[in-house]
Design a protein around this motif. Structure first.
Motif, mmCIF file in Angstrom:
data_model
loop_
_atom_site.group_PDB
_atom_site.id
_atom_site.type_symbol
_atom_site.label_atom_id
_atom_site.label_comp_id
_atom_site.label_asym_id
_atom_site.label_seq_id
_atom_site.Cartn_x
_atom_site.Cartn_y
_atom_site.Cartn_z
ATOM 1 N N ALA A 90 10.120 37.925 5.029
ATOM 2 C CA ALA A 90 9.318 38.788 4.159
ATOM 3 C C ALA A 90 8.663 37.967 3.055
ATOM 4 N N ALA A 91 9.402 37.006 2.500
ATOM 5 C CA ALA A 91 8.831 36.159 1.457
ATOM 6 C C ALA A 91 7.664 35.349 2.005
ATOM 7 N N ALA A 92 7.814 34.848 3.241
ATOM 8 C CA ALA A 92 6.736 34.069 3.862
ATOM 9 C C ALA A 92 5.505 34.948 4.083
ATOM 10 N N VAL A 93 5.724 36.195 4.539
ATOM 11 C CA VAL A 93 4.597 37.119 4.750
ATOM 12 C C VAL A 93 3.897 37.391 3.423
ATOM 13 N N GLY A 94 4.709 37.620 2.374
ATOM 14 C CA GLY A 94 4.142 37.879 1.048
ATOM 15 C C GLY A 94 3.277 36.732 0.575
ATOM 16 N N LEU A 95 3.740 35.499 0.816
ATOM 17 C CA LEU A 95 2.958 34.337 0.400
ATOM 18 C C LEU A 95 1.669 34.231 1.209
ATOM 19 N N LEU A 96 1.774 34.477 2.534
ATOM 20 C CA LEU A 96 0.583 34.399 3.386
ATOM 21 C C LEU A 96 -0.478 35.397 2.926
ATOM 22 N N LEU A 97 -0.001 36.563 2.466
ATOM 23 C CA LEU A 97 -0.900 37.595 1.941
ATOM 24 C C LEU A 97 -1.743 37.024 0.809
ATOM 25 N N TYR A 98 -1.072 36.283 -0.090
ATOM 26 C CA TYR A 98 -1.805 35.730 -1.233
ATOM 27 C C TYR A 98 -2.650 34.523 -0.847
ATOM 28 N N PHE A 99 -2.246 33.788 0.208
ATOM 29 C CA PHE A 99 -3.144 32.744 0.711
ATOM 30 C C PHE A 99 -4.435 33.392 1.203
ATOM 31 N N ALA A 100 -4.281 34.550 1.868
ATOM 32 C CA ALA A 100 -5.462 35.278 2.352
ATOM 33 C C ALA A 100 -6.355 35.686 1.187
ATOM 34 N N TYR A 101 -5.712 36.041 0.068
ATOM 35 C CA TYR A 101 -6.478 36.421 -1.127
ATOM 36 C C TYR A 101 -7.391 35.284 -1.553
ATOM 37 N N PHE A 102 -6.851 34.048 -1.553
ATOM 38 C CA PHE A 102 -7.668 32.926 -2.012
ATOM 39 C C PHE A 102 -8.744 32.566 -0.985
ATOM 40 N N VAL A 103 -8.419 32.725 0.290
ATOM 41 C CA VAL A 103 -9.441 32.484 1.313
ATOM 42 C C VAL A 103 -10.590 33.470 1.126
ATOM 43 N N LEU A 104 -10.225 34.737 0.934
ATOM 44 C CA LEU A 104 -11.228 35.789 0.732
ATOM 45 C C LEU A 104 -12.079 35.488 -0.497
ATOM 46 N N ARG A 105 -11.399 35.153 -1.577
ATOM 47 C CA ARG A 105 -12.068 34.924 -2.851
ATOM 48 C C ARG A 105 -13.065 33.771 -2.749
ATOM 49 N N ASN A 106 -12.631 32.685 -2.125
ATOM 50 C CA ASN A 106 -13.487 31.506 -2.092
ATOM 51 C C ASN A 106 -14.545 31.565 -0.999
ATOM 52 N N SER A 107 -14.489 32.596 -0.156
ATOM 53 C CA SER A 107 -15.488 32.673 0.905
ATOM 54 C C SER A 107 -16.731 33.431 0.456
ATOM 55 N N ILE A 108 -16.700 33.993 -0.756
ATOM 56 C CA ILE A 108 -17.868 34.729 -1.254
ATOM 57 C C ILE A 108 -18.557 33.887 -2.320
ATOM 58 N N ASP A 109 -19.842 33.590 -2.095
ATOM 59 C CA ASP A 109 -20.553 32.707 -3.012
ATOM 60 C C ASP A 109 -21.063 33.434 -4.251
ATOM 61 N N ASP A 110 -21.485 34.666 -4.065
ATOM 62 C CA ASP A 110 -22.033 35.426 -5.187
ATOM 63 C C ASP A 110 -20.912 35.749 -6.183
ATOM 64 N N LEU A 111 -21.083 35.297 -7.453
ATOM 65 C CA LEU A 111 -19.980 35.385 -8.408
ATOM 66 C C LEU A 111 -19.562 36.827 -8.714
ATOM 67 N N ASP A 112 -20.535 37.722 -8.857
ATOM 68 C CA ASP A 112 -20.186 39.113 -9.198
ATOM 69 C C ASP A 112 -19.487 39.800 -8.038
ATOM 70 N N LYS A 113 -20.019 39.544 -6.841
ATOM 71 C CA LYS A 113 -19.414 40.152 -5.658
ATOM 72 C C LYS A 113 -18.010 39.596 -5.439
ATOM 73 N N ARG A 114 -17.866 38.279 -5.630
ATOM 74 C CA ARG A 114 -16.556 37.635 -5.477
ATOM 75 C C ARG A 114 -15.550 38.285 -6.430
ATOM 76 N N ALA A 115 -15.962 38.484 -7.664
ATOM 77 C CA ALA A 115 -15.054 39.038 -8.665
ATOM 78 C C ALA A 115 -14.628 40.452 -8.284
ATOM 79 N N ARG A 116 -15.595 41.263 -7.835
ATOM 80 C CA ARG A 116 -15.269 42.657 -7.523
ATOM 81 C C ARG A 116 -14.386 42.760 -6.278
ATOM 82 N N VAL A 117 -14.779 42.034 -5.223
ATOM 83 C CA VAL A 117 -14.006 42.105 -3.980
ATOM 84 C C VAL A 117 -12.588 41.579 -4.196
ATOM 85 N N SER A 118 -12.473 40.457 -4.906
ATOM 86 C CA SER A 118 -11.131 39.886 -5.052
ATOM 87 C C SER A 118 -10.283 40.715 -6.013
ATOM 88 N N ALA A 119 -10.913 41.416 -6.949
ATOM 89 C CA ALA A 119 -10.128 42.296 -7.832
ATOM 90 C C ALA A 119 -9.518 43.435 -7.031
#
Lengths: 81, 233
Positions: free
Chosen positions: B119-148
């Motif tokens: 479960a801890a590993a799954v939880g961490l992978l979830l947050y790795f996905a968060y950073f992948v998602l965040r860094n895959s959007i170039d537009d700063l405003d869109k990145r901020a809203r989607v990652s929030a």
């Protein structure tokens, strides 16, 4: 702050009161402590922690300098316009 | 740029240093219960467990900043949300690594697919996905809203995954699957006296790291805006 710090300092004193351990057959690091060598471990840990804190504080100072510089730059460019 | 807010204050960082010194010294010296199998490794309670407590608290702060960003639209809030999440994930990686070492010497293997570990590993992978998602959007405003939005959702997935799911099955980890939580040894007041300061100390240290990350990011952004001669305030 003073209250908080003195609170924890008082706790260190209180810990000595509980310094009795029931005699059992469970292996604990009694030998290490009777030799006094546990303090070596603490010294190592404290050294590492000190290095870590010094690094964080140096980053802190660096950032503070850069923030100040940038603020001055922004102010100057505003005045020039 | 506001140079006088809580991120730049020193008193809470000093508190982190004091509490951490207390944790390091007393964590090694204070008396602990003598228990079979655990032996002296019970002292890991002061170092391994606060990693997870700290992670949960740092992620909570990150999640709150995500909500604040959605309400205010201030980019500083977005940067702080990402920074606290980053620090939280750092703590999580330390927590899972130290947990593996502790498992090797008490359960016999580094990774025995215990529900808590998975479960801890799954939880961490979830947050790795968060950073992948965040860094895959170039537009700063869109990145901020989607990652929030993602951060808020991930937090409320993460908590049940890491705290509730392992309790539903058998687990070797204390506090799960019918095992007593900390009750077996947490009743010991000697341990509590170091354990609670340890949690606060580690969390404050994590917050310090998070604010440093955030300040670099804010500075970077302000620098680019000033290069483009575009005033923000």
């Amino acid at each position: 702050m003073k209250k908080i710090i003195s609170f924890f300092l008082l706790q260190i004193i209180a810990l000595n009161v509980f310094a009795q351990r029931p005699e059992t057959n469970v292996d604990m690091a009694d030998v290490m402590r009777s030799n006094g060598k546990i303090y070596v471990v603490i010294a190592v840990l404290l050294t590492i922690f000190a290095a870590l804190v010094l690094f964080l504080i140096s980053q802190e100072w660096r950032l503070k300098r850069m923030e100040k510089k940038l603020n001055e730059h922004i102010l100057n460019s505003k005045n020039n316009q | 740029m506001n140079t006088n807010n809580w991120m730049r204050k020193f008193w809470w960082k000093a508190m982190a240093i004091v509490l951490m010194l207390f944790t390091i010294v007393m964590g090694m010296l204070a008396t602990v219960p003598t228990l079979p199998i655990l032996n002296e490794t019970i002292r890991n309670l002061y170092y391994h467990v606060p990693m997870w407590f700290g992670m949960t608290l740092l992620l909570l702060i990150g999640m709150i900043y995500s909500i604040r960003f959605l309400r205010s639209g201030k980019m500083d809030h977005d940067i702080l949300a990402a920074a606290f999440t980053k620090a939280g994930v750092l703590f999580g990686i330390c927590g899972i690594t130290t947990g593996m070492v502790w498992a090797q010497f008490t359960w016999g293997v580094f990774w025995n697919n215990d529900p808590k570990e998975n479960a801890a590993a799954v939880g961490l992978l979830l947050y790795f996905a968060y950073f992948v998602l965040r860094n895959s959007i170039d537009d700063l405003d869109k990145r901020a809203r989607v990652s929030a939005v993602a951060n808020i959702i991930f937090y409320f997935i993460f908590i049940p995954v890491i705290f509730i799911v392992p309790r539903l099955t058998d687990s070797l980890h204390p506090g799960n699957g019918g095992n007593p939580g900390f009750n077996a040894y947490d009743l010991d007041s000697n341990m509590r006296m170091v354990f609670y300061p340890a949690i606060i100390g580690w969390t404050l240290l994590g917050a310090w790291i998070a604010t440093l990350i955030a300040r670099v990011e804010i500075l970077n952004r302000e620098f680019h805006f000033s290069l483009n001669n575009f005033s923000r305030e």
